[in-house]
Design a protein around this motif. Structure first.
Motif, PDB file in Angstrom:
ATOM      1  N   ALA A 182       4.333   0.977   5.447  1.00 55.86           N
ATOM      2  CA  ALA A 182       2.966   1.608   5.950  1.00 55.86           C
ATOM      3  C   ALA A 182       2.046   1.653   4.609  1.00 55.86           C
ATOM      4  O   ALA A 182       0.940   1.461   4.900  1.00 55.86           O
ATOM      5  CB  ALA A 182       3.333   2.863   6.564  1.00 55.86           C
ATOM      6  N   TYR A 183       2.576   2.118   3.361  1.00 61.15           N
ATOM      7  CA  TYR A 183       1.859   2.235   2.304  1.00 61.15           C
ATOM      8  C   TYR A 183       1.262   0.993   1.875  1.00 61.15           C
ATOM      9  O   TYR A 183       0.158   0.771   1.081  1.00 61.15           O
ATOM     10  CB  TYR A 183       2.557   3.069   1.330  1.00 61.15           C
ATOM     11  CG  TYR A 183       2.202   4.809   1.552  1.00 61.15           C
ATOM     12  CD1 TYR A 183       0.985   5.345   1.091  1.00 61.15           C
ATOM     13  CD2 TYR A 183       3.053   5.261   1.985  1.00 61.15           C
ATOM     14  CE1 TYR A 183       0.781   6.431   1.314  1.00 61.15           C
ATOM     15  CE2 TYR A 183       2.994   6.907   2.068  1.00 61.15           C
ATOM     16  CZ  TYR A 183       1.642   7.327   1.870  1.00 61.15           C
ATOM     17  OH  TYR A 183       1.616   8.825   1.659  1.00 61.15           O
ATOM     18  N   ALA A 184       2.113  -0.138   1.912  1.00 57.36           N
ATOM     19  CA  ALA A 184       1.645  -1.535   1.735  1.00 57.36           C
ATOM     20  C   ALA A 184       0.391  -1.976   2.356  1.00 57.36           C
ATOM     21  O   ALA A 184      -0.284  -2.610   1.935  1.00 57.36           O
ATOM     22  CB  ALA A 184       2.898  -2.465   1.756  1.00 57.36           C
ATOM     23  N   ALA A 185       0.396  -1.402   3.622  1.00 61.47           N
ATOM     24  CA  ALA A 185      -0.529  -1.873   4.460  1.00 61.47           C
ATOM     25  C   ALA A 185      -1.982  -0.924   4.316  1.00 61.47           C
ATOM     26  O   ALA A 185      -3.083  -1.312   4.826  1.00 61.47           O
ATOM     27  CB  ALA A 185      -0.028  -1.847   5.869  1.00 61.47           C
ATOM     28  N   GLY A 186      -1.626   0.274   4.048  1.00 60.01           N
ATOM     29  CA  GLY A 186      -2.771   1.173   4.173  1.00 60.01           C
ATOM     30  C   GLY A 186      -2.409   2.473   3.807  1.00 60.01           C
ATOM     31  O   GLY A 186      -1.539   2.782   2.993  1.00 60.01           O
ATOM     32  N   THR A 187      -3.109   3.680   4.189  1.00 61.95           N
ATOM     33  CA  THR A 187      -2.597   4.972   3.938  1.00 61.95           C
ATOM     34  C   THR A 187      -2.254   5.493   5.447  1.00 61.95           C
ATOM     35  O   THR A 187      -3.120   5.752   6.165  1.00 61.95           O
ATOM     36  CB  THR A 187      -3.924   5.901   3.625  1.00 61.95           C
ATOM     37  OG1 THR A 187      -4.344   5.096   2.304  1.00 61.95           O
ATOM     38  CG2 THR A 187      -3.400   7.211   3.269  1.00 61.95           C
ATOM     39  N   PRO A 188      -0.963   5.756   5.685  1.00 53.95           N
ATOM     40  CA  PRO A 188      -0.579   6.289   6.979  1.00 53.95           C
ATOM     41  C   PRO A 188      -0.888   7.444   7.153  1.00 53.95           C
ATOM     42  O   PRO A 188      -1.161   8.491   6.188  1.00 53.95           O
ATOM     43  CB  PRO A 188       1.085   6.199   6.891  1.00 53.95           C
ATOM     44  CG  PRO A 188       1.393   6.188   5.339  1.00 53.95           C
ATOM     45  CD  PRO A 188       0.263   5.342   4.617  1.00 53.95           C
TER      46      PRO A 188
END
Length: 271
Positions: free
Chosen positions: A223-229
């Motif tokens: 999730a953090y690799a893709a954005g801000t959960p």
């Protein structure tokens, strides 16, 4: 249909358990010997499952369960035997001094110092699971714990602690005691630069929490690799944790893994 009738109809599909799920109770045995055999079988199954799901890392990793008759003793996997090969007959029983009182193998010193301290300082910890998984090591290296970003991670909301001290491999009795003290009555302790430990009131529960924590660590890293959960609010996390963090649910969830490994690798039951 009246409101009362609607509520009654709605409740008809819910079981009389904390979660409303039709979960049976844990088995109760008449003798310590029967309880011991059950725990040893569950322990061997858990070790095979660790092997199957890639939680092995050379000689590292161990799972323990308290002996039902002798409180100062616990059963654990032997040193130098692959998770994928462990059988009930390979398990060893260790006393409070580190002496192997049953079994033909030796104890991993790290297993003794960590698990003996946890069992000694936390009477509610019937079992403890420890492994150096990729996801727990990655999350620990960031100095972060699980955040309540989904229902599963909420099972650890307010029930986990980060252990930041690192002095090398865990072979010191004092280090084991320090880890156990920092763990306290929490469900999980993430050891920075090291790995993960989960505990439970049964072997089944402790191992389920380990599987869940590791998968939650993977989800959080993704999730953090893709954005801000977006995380739950406190109220949402508490509500989700009450369900997915239920101890009875944790115990029962392992039964599905038990059925899986018994069907695939029944040789682990050899005594």
């Amino acid at each position: 249909m009246t409101t009362a009738e609607a509520e009654s109809a709605e409740a008809a599909f819910l079981a009389d358990t904390a979660t409303g799920l039709p979960i049976p109770g844990e088995p109760v045995f008449a003798t310590a010997a029967e309880t011991r055999r059950h725990r040893k079988q569950r322990l061997a199954a858990a070790l095979r499952l660790f092997g199957k799901y890639g939680f092995g890392e050379g000689i590292s990793g161990h799972i323990s369960v308290r002996d039902p008759e002798f409180p100062d003793r616990f059963w654990v996997n032997p040193f130098g035997v692959s998770f994928k090969h462990v059988k009930v007959s390979d398990l060893i029983c260790v006393d409070g001094t580190g002496r192997v009182v049953e079994g033909k193998h030796r104890i991993n010193p790290s297993a003794f110092v960590i698990h003996s301290a946890i069992h000694d300082l936390n009477p509610g910890a019937t079992a403890a699971a420890h492994g150096h998984t990729a996801h727990s090591r990655a999350l620990g290296s960031l100095g972060r714990l699980l955040e309540p970003i989904d229902q599963e991670s909420a099972a650890f909301y307010g029930r986990q602690v980060l252990y930041g001290e690192y002095e090398g491999p865990s072979v010191s009795v004092d280090l084991g005691k320090d880890i156990a003290r920092k763990l306290g009555d929490n469900r999980a302790i993430l050891l920075q630069h090291h790995g993960l430990i989960t505990v439970g009131g049964s072997l089944d529960e402790a191992v389920h929490w380990f599987f869940t924590y590791d998968s939650c660590a993977q989800v959080q890293l993704l999730a953090y690799a893709a954005g801000t959960p977006k995380t739950f609010t406190h109220e949402q996390a508490v509500a989700a944790g009450a369900g997915f963090g239920d101890e009875q649910l944790g115990w029962f969830s392992f039964q599905l893994l038990w059925d899986e490994i018994v069907a695939e690798q029944p040789d682990f039951l050899d005594e």
